[in-house]
Design an enzyme around this catalytic site. Sequence first.
Site, PDB file in Angstrom:
ATOM      1  N   CYS A   1     -45.779  -3.171  26.551  1.00 25.63           N
ATOM      2  CA  CYS A   1     -45.845  -4.351  26.942  1.00 25.63           C
ATOM      3  C   CYS A   1     -46.203  -5.251  25.686  1.00 25.63           C
ATOM      4  CB  CYS A   1     -46.735  -4.652  28.093  1.00 25.63           C
ATOM      5  SG  CYS A   1     -46.761  -6.366  28.833  1.00 25.63           S
TER       6      CYS A   1
ATOM      7  N   CYS B   1     -48.127  -8.537  26.117  1.00 21.76           N
ATOM      8  CA  CYS B   1     -49.219  -9.404  26.399  1.00 21.76           C
ATOM      9  C   CYS B   1     -50.428  -9.249  25.466  1.00 21.76           C
ATOM     10  CB  CYS B   1     -49.355  -9.348  27.941  1.00 21.76           C
ATOM     11  SG  CYS B   1     -50.128  -7.750  28.747  1.00 21.76           S
TER      12      CYS B   1
ATOM     13  N   CYS C   1     -45.964 -11.465  28.761  1.00 22.84           N
ATOM     14  CA  CYS C   1     -45.690  -9.895  28.646  1.00 22.84           C
ATOM     15  C   CYS C   1     -44.376  -9.784  27.966  1.00 22.84           C
ATOM     16  CB  CYS C   1     -45.513  -9.447  29.991  1.00 22.84           C
ATOM     17  SG  CYS C   1     -47.076  -9.253  30.888  1.00 22.84           S
TER      18      CYS C   1
ATOM     19  N   LYS D   1     -44.519  -3.927  40.475  1.00 21.90           N
ATOM     20  CA  LYS D   1     -45.673  -4.577  39.721  1.00 21.90           C
ATOM     21  C   LYS D   1     -45.871  -5.917  40.565  1.00 21.90           C
ATOM     22  CE  LYS D   1     -48.115  -5.641  35.639  1.00 21.90           C
ATOM     23  NZ  LYS D   1     -48.431  -5.593  34.343  1.00 21.90           N
TER      24      LYS D   1
ATOM     25  N   ARG E   1     -57.503  -7.748  32.083  1.00 22.26           N
ATOM     26  CA  ARG E   1     -57.068  -8.621  30.913  1.00 22.26           C
ATOM     27  C   ARG E   1     -58.144  -9.030  30.082  1.00 22.26           C
ATOM     28  NH1 ARG E   1     -53.311 -12.376  35.097  1.00 22.26           N
ATOM     29  NH2 ARG E   1     -51.672 -10.604  35.068  1.00 22.26           N
TER      30      ARG E   1
ATOM     31  N   ARG F   1     -48.307 -15.017  35.849  1.00 27.60           N
ATOM     32  CA  ARG F   1     -47.182 -14.022  35.465  1.00 27.60           C
ATOM     33  C   ARG F   1     -46.502 -13.992  36.818  1.00 27.60           C
ATOM     34  NH1 ARG F   1     -49.290 -12.054  30.833  1.00 27.60           N
ATOM     35  NH2 ARG F   1     -51.407 -10.682  30.961  1.00 27.60           N
TER      36      ARG F   1
ATOM     37  N   GLU G   1     -36.635  -3.394  43.453  1.00 29.85           N
ATOM     38  CA  GLU G   1     -37.012  -3.214  42.130  1.00 29.85           C
ATOM     39  C   GLU G   1     -36.890  -1.619  41.824  1.00 29.85           C
ATOM     40  OE1 GLU G   1     -37.785  -5.265  39.698  1.00 29.85           O
ATOM     41  OE2 GLU G   1     -38.317  -7.334  40.400  1.00 29.85           O
TER      42      GLU G   1
ATOM     43  N   LYS H   1     -48.084  -0.929  41.903  1.00 33.40           N
ATOM     44  CA  LYS H   1     -49.295  -1.376  41.387  1.00 33.40           C
ATOM     45  C   LYS H   1     -49.464  -2.759  41.697  1.00 33.40           C
ATOM     46  CE  LYS H   1     -50.782  -3.025  36.843  1.00 33.40           C
ATOM     47  NZ  LYS H   1     -50.602  -3.281  35.307  1.00 33.40           N
TER      48      LYS H   1
ATOM     49  N   SER I   1     -57.749  -2.275  37.766  1.00 30.24           N
ATOM     50  CA  SER I   1     -59.173  -2.449  37.384  1.00 30.24           C
ATOM     51  C   SER I   1     -59.957  -3.243  38.259  1.00 30.24           C
ATOM     52  CB  SER I   1     -59.292  -3.316  36.038  1.00 30.24           C
ATOM     53  OG  SER I   1     -58.308  -4.560  36.076  1.00 30.24           O
TER      54      SER I   1
ATOM     55  N   TYR J   1     -59.187   4.561  36.429  1.00 28.73           N
ATOM     56  CA  TYR J   1     -60.230   4.532  35.853  1.00 28.73           C
ATOM     57  C   TYR J   1     -61.450   5.730  36.402  1.00 28.73           C
ATOM     58  CZ  TYR J   1     -57.919   0.525  34.169  1.00 28.73           C
ATOM     59  OH  TYR J   1     -56.870  -0.441  33.510  1.00 28.73           O
TER      60      TYR J   1
HETATM   61  C1  PBG Z   1     -50.008  -5.202  30.865  1.00 27.97           C
HETATM   62  C2  PBG Z   1     -50.646  -4.695  31.915  1.00 27.97           C
HETATM   63  C3  PBG Z   1     -51.479  -5.006  33.017  1.00 27.97           C
HETATM   64  C4  PBG Z   1     -52.226  -3.953  33.454  1.00 27.97           C
HETATM   65  C5  PBG Z   1     -51.514  -2.930  32.901  1.00 27.97           C
HETATM   66  N1  PBG Z   1     -50.564  -3.187  32.317  1.00 27.97           N
HETATM   67  C6  PBG Z   1     -52.085  -6.514  33.295  1.00 27.97           C
HETATM   68  C7  PBG Z   1     -51.321  -7.480  33.723  1.00 27.97           C
HETATM   69  O1  PBG Z   1     -50.024  -7.451  34.059  1.00 27.97           O
HETATM   70  O2  PBG Z   1     -51.851  -8.493  33.376  1.00 27.97           O
HETATM   71  C8  PBG Z   1     -53.273  -3.882  34.556  1.00 27.97           C
HETATM   72  C9  PBG Z   1     -54.165  -2.687  34.688  1.00 27.97           C
HETATM   73  C10 PBG Z   1     -55.299  -3.013  35.558  1.00 27.97           C
HETATM   74  O3  PBG Z   1     -55.599  -3.917  35.948  1.00 27.97           O
HETATM   75  O4  PBG Z   1     -56.168  -2.040  35.528  1.00 27.97           O
HETATM   76  N2  PBG Z   1     -48.592  -5.896  31.410  1.00 27.97           N
END
Ligand code: PBG
Length: 328
Positions: free
Chosen positions: A120, A122, A130, A195, A205, A221, A237, A252, A278, A317
């Site tokens: 990515c 970002c 991204c 996603k 983030r 986003r 998708e 996700k 997260s 995690y």
């Molecule tokens: C990057 C990305 C993100 C996550 C994984 N890859 C964050 C986003 O899209 O802002 C999130 C992972 C998490 O929250 O644990 N694009």
Amino acid sequence: MGFPNIRMRRLRSSDSMRRLVRETTLSIDNLVYPLFVRKGKGIKEPIKTLADCFHFSPDSIAREAGEVAELGIPAVLLFGLPDKKDKTGSEAWSEDGAVQSAIRHIKKEVPGLAVITDVCLCAYTDTGHCGVVKNGKVDNDASCELLAKAALSHAQAGADMVAPSDMMDGRVKAIRQCLEKNGFPDVAIMSYSAKFASAFYGPFRDAAESTPDASTGLTDRKTYQMDPANARQALDEIALDIEEGADIVMVKPALSYLDIIYRARQRFDCPIAAYNVSGEYMMVHASAAAGHIDKDAAMMGILTAIKRAGADIIITYFAKELAKKLKG
Ligand code: PBG
């Protein structure tokens, strides 16, 4: 069948009986553990927003990877933080970027561990988006090319699998073609296919220093990540990503999208990954720290639900904690 029907009561009567009829069991084999890497030496710094997680430097990440492998976890997912951000996120494909160096260190010291890399821009762009922002918009096609370059640099460093998380249209195809053209047909793609735009990415983030910059006029986003209201679109998708060459597809976040995991499982036969993100992780931690819930039991409940919904692979995690628990 007796009356009253007490079959369920009989089947729940003891731990052994419950184990005997259990339909879903968590396994260490299906876990992926996310790791964060930044340039430098000897770094292992706690990440404030992600309990029990750390920022590593490429040299110190191999020791952590060794511990992960020792626990029986088959794969790690690497996220990188650059030294410098710029318009195009050029450190994302730098040969001596944090991720690229980390891959080489892990492959040398823990060769048996599968290394997956997040692809990515970002964390690398000065806008925190991204993809590349042009005239107040994310330029989809220009971004695909850059993402393919990043993926290729990971493959060249030795990654087993690349995982595009940007949500640009057509990036799986761009990455697949680029890998093939450059002699890496065996590097797999795990696509973040469904996603959804989500508040649950907040702690990540902060950890990846990738919050979108308000000065771009694009504060979220939502123009490239999915609308949480859409389930059929998620399946669309996923279908497109499989067509473009994804080997594994991902849903996700996981917890608020169990229906998507379930429906994807009914429709597609390729491996499905779910990202227990997260915010979902920190919700459990914060609640447990406040004394509201039992962290272990909540973890088991959540991860079991994700598996029961149909996920083959769980990115979490909690992976190390769960592996320790399952090992007894
Ligand atoms: C990057 C990305 C993100 C996550 C994984 N890859 C964050 C986003 O899209 O802002 C999130 C992972 C998490 O929250 O644990 N694009």
